[in-house]
Design a protein around this motif. Sequence first.
Motif, short mmCIF file in Angstrom:
data_model
loop_
_atom_site.label_atom_id
_atom_site.label_comp_id
_atom_site.label_asym_id
_atom_site.label_seq_id
_atom_site.Cartn_x
_atom_site.Cartn_y
_atom_site.Cartn_z
N SER A 165 -9.44 -16.51 0.46
CA SER A 165 -9.90 -16.36 -0.87
C SER A 165 -9.11 -15.23 -1.38
CB SER A 165 -11.40 -16.01 -0.48
OG SER A 165 -11.90 -15.58 -2.02
N GLN A 166 -8.65 -15.76 -2.66
CA GLN A 166 -7.72 -14.73 -3.47
C GLN A 166 -8.67 -13.77 -4.04
OE1 GLN A 166 -4.28 -14.83 -3.97
NE2 GLN A 166 -4.87 -12.85 -4.86
N LEU A 167 -10.12 -14.34 -4.53
CA LEU A 167 -10.79 -13.26 -4.84
C LEU A 167 -11.20 -12.10 -3.85
CD1 LEU A 167 -14.26 -13.94 -7.03
CD2 LEU A 167 -14.34 -12.65 -4.77
N LEU A 168 -11.66 -12.48 -2.70
CA LEU A 168 -11.93 -11.54 -1.65
C LEU A 168 -10.79 -10.61 -1.22
CD1 LEU A 168 -13.89 -13.75 0.85
CD2 LEU A 168 -14.73 -12.00 -1.01
N TYR A 169 -9.47 -11.26 -1.23
CA TYR A 169 -8.38 -10.39 -0.95
C TYR A 169 -8.07 -9.47 -1.84
CZ TYR A 169 -3.53 -9.17 -0.22
OH TYR A 169 -2.32 -8.41 0.08
N ASP A 170 -8.25 -9.67 -3.28
CA ASP A 170 -8.09 -8.90 -4.58
C ASP A 170 -9.07 -7.66 -4.44
OD1 ASP A 170 -5.94 -10.45 -5.18
OD2 ASP A 170 -6.85 -11.30 -6.89
N LYS A 198 -21.22 -15.09 -3.15
CA LYS A 198 -20.82 -16.46 -3.47
C LYS A 198 -19.79 -16.97 -2.80
CE LYS A 198 -23.52 -15.77 -7.93
NZ LYS A 198 -23.45 -15.86 -9.50
N GLU A 199 -18.74 -16.33 -2.86
CA GLU A 199 -17.51 -16.87 -2.08
C GLU A 199 -17.61 -17.12 -0.82
OE1 GLU A 199 -13.25 -17.56 -3.07
OE2 GLU A 199 -15.25 -17.42 -4.38
N ILE A 200 -18.42 -16.28 -0.03
CA ILE A 200 -18.62 -16.52 1.41
C ILE A 200 -19.24 -17.85 1.42
CG2 ILE A 200 -19.81 -15.80 3.44
CD1 ILE A 200 -17.24 -14.49 3.05
N GLU A 201 -20.40 -18.06 0.76
CA GLU A 201 -21.26 -19.16 0.66
C GLU A 201 -20.24 -20.48 0.51
OE1 GLU A 201 -24.49 -18.42 -2.06
OE2 GLU A 201 -25.21 -17.16 -1.14
N LYS A 206 -13.97 -19.32 9.21
CA LYS A 206 -13.80 -19.08 10.56
C LYS A 206 -15.02 -17.99 11.16
CE LYS A 206 -10.68 -17.95 14.31
NZ LYS A 206 -9.32 -17.37 14.61
N THR A 207 -15.89 -18.85 11.95
CA THR A 207 -17.06 -18.16 12.24
C THR A 207 -16.85 -18.02 13.71
OG1 THR A 207 -18.42 -18.92 10.71
CG2 THR A 207 -19.31 -17.89 12.55
N ARG A 208 -16.93 -16.67 14.43
CA ARG A 208 -16.99 -16.30 15.78
C ARG A 208 -17.95 -16.76 16.41
NH1 ARG A 208 -14.20 -10.48 16.53
NH2 ARG A 208 -16.39 -10.12 16.57
N LEU A 209 -18.05 -16.70 17.75
CA LEU A 209 -19.37 -16.81 18.44
C LEU A 209 -20.41 -15.94 18.22
CD1 LEU A 209 -17.69 -17.46 22.02
CD2 LEU A 209 -18.80 -19.27 20.49
N ASP A 210 -20.20 -14.64 17.66
CA ASP A 210 -21.25 -13.79 17.56
C ASP A 210 -21.55 -13.95 15.95
OD1 ASP A 210 -19.04 -12.62 16.07
OD2 ASP A 210 -18.89 -10.94 17.32
N GLU A 211 -21.16 -14.97 15.45
CA GLU A 211 -21.42 -15.46 13.73
C GLU A 211 -20.97 -14.61 12.86
OE1 GLU A 211 -25.81 -15.49 13.77
OE2 GLU A 211 -25.93 -17.19 15.20
N ARG A 212 -19.92 -13.72 13.22
CA ARG A 212 -19.15 -12.94 12.01
C ARG A 212 -18.15 -13.86 11.50
NH1 ARG A 212 -17.97 -7.48 15.12
NH2 ARG A 212 -19.88 -7.04 16.17
N ILE A 213 -18.07 -13.87 10.13
CA ILE A 213 -16.94 -14.66 9.39
C ILE A 213 -15.83 -13.76 9.52
CG2 ILE A 213 -16.37 -15.71 7.57
CD1 ILE A 213 -19.61 -16.20 7.11
N SER A 268 -23.00 -7.86 4.29
CA SER A 268 -21.83 -6.82 4.24
C SER A 268 -20.60 -7.59 4.55
CB SER A 268 -22.41 -5.72 5.26
OG SER A 268 -22.58 -6.12 6.53
N MET A 269 -19.61 -6.70 4.30
CA MET A 269 -18.18 -7.08 4.56
C MET A 269 -17.40 -5.73 5.26
SD MET A 269 -15.40 -8.68 2.20
CE MET A 269 -15.25 -7.51 0.94
N VAL A 270 -16.75 -5.92 6.19
CA VAL A 270 -15.91 -4.92 6.79
C VAL A 270 -14.53 -5.29 6.68
CG1 VAL A 270 -15.70 -3.58 9.15
CG2 VAL A 270 -17.83 -4.42 8.35
#
Length: 331
Positions: free
Chosen positions: A144-149, A118-121, A130-137, A298-300
Amino acid sequence: MSNIKLSFTKFFRRLKFLYWINNFLHKKELDCNVELYKKYGLSKKVTNLIASKDFAFLNNNELPWLDNDTKLIDIIKSKEGFTNFSDTTKMAIENWSSKGYMILNSFYSNEEADSINKEIEKLQVQNKSKTRLDERIIFAVRQSQLLYDLATKNELTSLLSFILGKKVKLFQSLNFIKGSQQRAHSDTIHMTTFPLGYLIAVWVALEDITMESGPLFYYEGTHKLPYVLNNNFEHGGNNFLLGKESYVKYENAIDAIIKKNNLQKKTFLAKKGDIFIWHANILHGGEKIINPLSTRKSMVLHYFTEDVICYHEITQRPAIYSGKESHCPQP
């Protein structure tokens, strides 16, 4: 993007001078590398480009403690902090030296995985991602503080720090909607350290993964193979330009190693919330997407450790931290 514009962009990214300018503009963030360079005996300005060839004559063979080939079980069990982990995690740590990875099921709850999606959306709707040419965010943890935490919660960072024997710091995040379909590679070619091995990565499944969606694949034990860096393949660069198609040539070199050693590929059909933690030198990639309508959310997360020199071997840039993490503390 037109072919002409794409060709210009690719050439533009090969100009070493532009990377030096970028380093100069970030000199304040890079200045703390001065002490690290002195510590390891590297005679170079922190704004200069840097690659493995600069370390070729330095006498340092330090390895992360679990990379040693000696019998480690007794050492692991007696190491401070080991008793704090669950039995499942303890077993995974004991197998790290031989496998080069660990899988922890349901590390993140379904609710946490859903909150990341939901945060990514939300970031996408707000045009903050920030989306790269290969569509990775990329670097969503900085917006996002939520993602960082969630990426730096103590249960995770304490484990990663234990594995590497040094305190880890989050460097970057990558979020995927679709499978990467990336050829086999080692993350060290992208995010490199001196001494080698002080990068670690975490792949988080944000939904159930199937073969149709192009799952993560990996080659167990390949972290023990020699690192493949710029001097180990014909990258085609010179004093002024990075090599044309250098990364494709790197991937070809990795394919040759896989064939030569008859390496056996494994796939990770993860459930939502499962994580895959891997060594800096493990060979891995993304399977082909069978169903183009399928997603592989997914998230790396990539973490460097403190007290090592961090850089990018292919582009020969020193790593620059920004956002919630400081660049690097004094050793």
